[in-house]
Design a protein around this motif. Structure first.
Motif, PDB file in Angstrom:
ATOM      1  N   SER A  11       0.808  -1.218   0.000  1.00 57.70           N
ATOM      2  CA  SER A  11       0.000   0.000   0.000  1.00 57.70           C
ATOM      3  C   SER A  11       0.837   1.262   0.000  1.00 57.70           C
ATOM      4  O   SER A  11       0.363   2.321  -0.452  1.00 57.70           O
ATOM      5  N   ARG A  12       2.062   1.211   0.493  1.00 56.49           N
ATOM      6  CA  ARG A  12       2.931   2.391   0.468  1.00 56.49           C
ATOM      7  C   ARG A  12       3.285   2.777  -0.966  1.00 56.49           C
ATOM      8  O   ARG A  12       3.603   3.935  -1.224  1.00 56.49           O
ATOM      9  N   MET A  13       3.245   1.827  -1.869  1.00 49.16           N
ATOM     10  CA  MET A  13       3.527   2.116  -3.276  1.00 49.16           C
ATOM     11  C   MET A  13       2.260   2.272  -4.101  1.00 49.16           C
ATOM     12  O   MET A  13       2.236   3.003  -5.084  1.00 49.16           O
ATOM     13  N   ALA A  14       1.184   1.582  -3.725  1.00 47.35           N
ATOM     14  CA  ALA A  14      -0.097   1.670  -4.444  1.00 47.35           C
ATOM     15  C   ALA A  14      -1.213   1.582  -3.422  1.00 47.35           C
ATOM     16  O   ALA A  14      -1.444   0.511  -2.849  1.00 47.35           O
ATOM     17  N   PHE A  55       5.438  -3.381 -12.040  1.00 46.25           N
ATOM     18  CA  PHE A  55       5.314  -2.642 -10.787  1.00 46.25           C
ATOM     19  C   PHE A  55       5.190  -3.593  -9.606  1.00 46.25           C
ATOM     20  O   PHE A  55       5.868  -3.436  -8.586  1.00 46.25           O
ATOM     21  N   VAL A  56       4.322  -4.584  -9.729  1.00 50.30           N
ATOM     22  CA  VAL A  56       4.112  -5.537  -8.644  1.00 50.30           C
ATOM     23  C   VAL A  56       5.405  -6.277  -8.318  1.00 50.30           C
ATOM     24  O   VAL A  56       5.767  -6.457  -7.153  1.00 50.30           O
ATOM     25  N   ARG A  57       6.118  -6.696  -9.331  1.00 51.63           N
ATOM     26  CA  ARG A  57       7.339  -7.469  -9.107  1.00 51.63           C
ATOM     27  C   ARG A  57       8.431  -6.639  -8.447  1.00 51.63           C
ATOM     28  O   ARG A  57       9.285  -7.185  -7.737  1.00 51.63           O
ATOM     29  N   SER A  58       8.406  -5.317  -8.654  1.00 51.38           N
ATOM     30  CA  SER A  58       9.362  -4.447  -7.972  1.00 51.38           C
ATOM     31  C   SER A  58       8.890  -4.093  -6.570  1.00 51.38           C
ATOM     32  O   SER A  58       9.675  -4.085  -5.618  1.00 51.38           O
ATOM     33  N   ALA A  59       7.606  -3.812  -6.433  1.00 48.78           N
ATOM     34  CA  ALA A  59       7.070  -3.340  -5.160  1.00 48.78           C
ATOM     35  C   ALA A  59       7.118  -4.407  -4.078  1.00 48.78           C
ATOM     36  O   ALA A  59       7.233  -4.080  -2.888  1.00 48.78           O
ATOM     37  N   VAL A  60       7.021  -5.657  -4.470  1.00 46.80           N
ATOM     38  CA  VAL A  60       6.934  -6.725  -3.472  1.00 46.80           C
ATOM     39  C   VAL A  60       8.166  -6.758  -2.567  1.00 46.80           C
ATOM     40  O   VAL A  60       8.093  -7.147  -1.401  1.00 46.80           O
ATOM     41  N   ARG A  61       9.302  -6.279  -3.069  1.00 49.39           N
ATOM     42  CA  ARG A  61      10.532  -6.318  -2.277  1.00 49.39           C
ATOM     43  C   ARG A  61      10.505  -5.315  -1.125  1.00 49.39           C
ATOM     44  O   ARG A  61      11.269  -5.452  -0.173  1.00 49.39           O
ATOM     45  N   GLN A  62       9.644  -4.301  -1.237  1.00 47.82           N
ATOM     46  CA  GLN A  62       9.582  -3.279  -0.191  1.00 47.82           C
ATOM     47  C   GLN A  62       8.297  -3.341   0.623  1.00 47.82           C
ATOM     48  O   GLN A  62       8.035  -2.467   1.437  1.00 47.82           O
ATOM     49  N   VAL A  73       5.222  -5.086   3.162  1.00 47.13           N
ATOM     50  CA  VAL A  73       5.129  -5.627   4.518  1.00 47.13           C
ATOM     51  C   VAL A  73       4.437  -6.979   4.448  1.00 47.13           C
ATOM     52  O   VAL A  73       3.316  -7.086   3.939  1.00 47.13           O
ATOM     53  N   ARG A  74       5.078  -8.001   4.961  1.00 42.04           N
ATOM     54  CA  ARG A  74       4.519  -9.356   4.888  1.00 42.04           C
ATOM     55  C   ARG A  74       3.457  -9.541   5.964  1.00 42.04           C
ATOM     56  O   ARG A  74       3.694  -9.288   7.143  1.00 42.04           O
TER      57      ARG A  74
END
Length: 402
Positions: free
Chosen positions: A47-50, A65-72, A74-75
């Motif tokens: 959510s911090r990215m989208a 976008f999803v593949r990049s955002a997942v690294r940052q 919160v699990r």
């Protein structure tokens, strides 16, 4: 031991290969609806990215976008744990659960896109909402129409000739008009943010005595008309209400819990495209506490209009959707299996478990309640905007930092 809704769930056959996006409710201070993606069997809050899925689906490259955002992100826990906690009957409100994967998007539906359900719409119309009259009308129509409606291309010369013949015989119907005529039926199924997700109760009005689930593929479309992915939906329908008058469509279709979508949106990528949707099957299973079991199958290769054509008839220079939209593609499934006696065919009973599954999209599972017993819809657009602003998430989707 009573089965939970998760016990009816099966993932997509190639779940690990998919690019999945959804929404979850993250409880606690500073919490709220979160955009989530799947990574290695875990749900990750990005959510911090989208802040909304509507914003994410507007991006030129939502998959990248999803593949990049997942690294940052919160699990939040495993997909299985969140799915298990999504069953409203056993939910721990202190832990995350799934919501419908769409938020600000318009929720649209295409009607009468399969020949089998087209005939059933005509039956409803002729029966004037009386289920006891359905069997005789169904047989009379089959005897008198005498045509394989599924083989007729909507808007074609053959369709026009059939229309003329049916009009002459006094058999033309508004449902045949949208079923084989040039213009598709596209209607507003529900309001933005009103749909429910996996594990939620779905609602039928207590005054309805003839109703059914409608298992469907749901396309997710950007404001530019680009189809970005797909999920599953249940277009809960009150047959007796619509049968009394097509002008009661909103009362038949748009009620508390009458629109279920999920569990997650699968984005189109190098492994999954619209062609898979065009050829997939959508399975339905209804299990009642009375021991009743209903199984059905809706084959997308029998749809009368191509999904891309239905999208094109929804959004154009004549009608825009600035937040994008999702589109139910219709169903060939209109159950006639007898349940309650009296010739009415199928109708829901309280606590029915409805399972809708596609091998590409997993399973959407919900339980049936009355609309005045379903959790009221109180979280609308103003509440969402206020919540996102309080969490500092009110901006558009932003590119993750490398």
């Amino acid at each position: 031991m009573t089965k939970t809704l998760f016990d009816h769930y099966t993932p997509a056959d190639d779940f690990a290969a998919g690019t999945w996006v959804g929404r979850a409710l993250v409880p606690g201070a500073g919490g709220g609806p979160a955009v989530v993606v799947v990574d290695g069997g875990e749900l990750v809050d990005i959510s911090r990215m989208a802040a909304t899925t509507a914003a994410l689906f507007e991006l030129d490259d939502p998959v990248g976008f999803v593949r990049s955002a997942v690294r940052q992100g919160v699990r939040l826990g495993t997909v299985e744990a969140v799915l298990r906690n999504s069953d409203v009957a056993v939910r721990d409100p202190a832990r995350p659960w799934l919501l419908s994967p769409v938020d600000c998007q318009a929720i649209k539906a295409a009607g009468v896109t399969f020949a089998a359900s087209m005939v059933e719409r005509v039956v409803e119309e002729q029966a004037k909402g009386d289920p006891a009259a359905a069997d005789a009308i169904r047989q009379a129509l089959a005897d008198r129409i005498g045509a394989d409606l599924g083989s007729i291309k909507p808007g074609s010369e053959t369709a026009s000739a059939l229309k003329a013949a049916l009009v002459e015989r006094g058999l033309w119907s508004q449902y045949l008009e949208v079923g084989i005529g040039p213009d598709a039926e596209i209607f507003t199924k529900a309001q933005p943010l009103s749909s429910v997700g996996f594990g939620a109760d779905i609602g039928v009005h207590p005054a309805s005595t003839w109703n059914n689930p409608e298992p469907e593929i749901v396309l997710v479309v950007s404001s530019k008309g680009r189809i970005v992915g797909a999920t599953l939906g249940n277009d809960v329908n009150l047959r007796d209400v619509e049968g009394r008058s097509a002008l009661l469509l909103s009362k038949a279709k748009d009620n508390n819990g009458s629109t279920a979508i999920g569990p997650l949106v699968r984005l189109f990528d190098e492994r999954f495209t619209l062609d898979e949707i065009r050829t997939t099957d959508v399975a339905l299973r209804v299990e009642g506490t009375d021991g009743f079991v209903l199984d059905g199958l809706s084959s997308m290769n029998r749809i009368s209009r191509d999904p891309a054509d239905l999208v094109a008839q929804t959004v154009s220079v004549h009608h825009q959707y600035p937040d994008g939209f999702c589109l139910f593609l219709g169903t060939m499934f209109a159950p006639t299996q007898e349940r309650a006696g009296g010739g009415g065919g199928f109708t829901h009973k309280l606590d029915d478990v409805v399972v809708i599954r596609s091998r590409h999209l997993g399973a959407l599972v919900n339980r049936v309640r009355h609309t005045d017993e379903v959790t009221p819809w109180i979280f609308g657009v103003r509440a969402l905007m206020a919540n996102l602003a309080a969490r500092g998430l009110s901006g558009p989707a932003v590119t993750p930092t490398l």
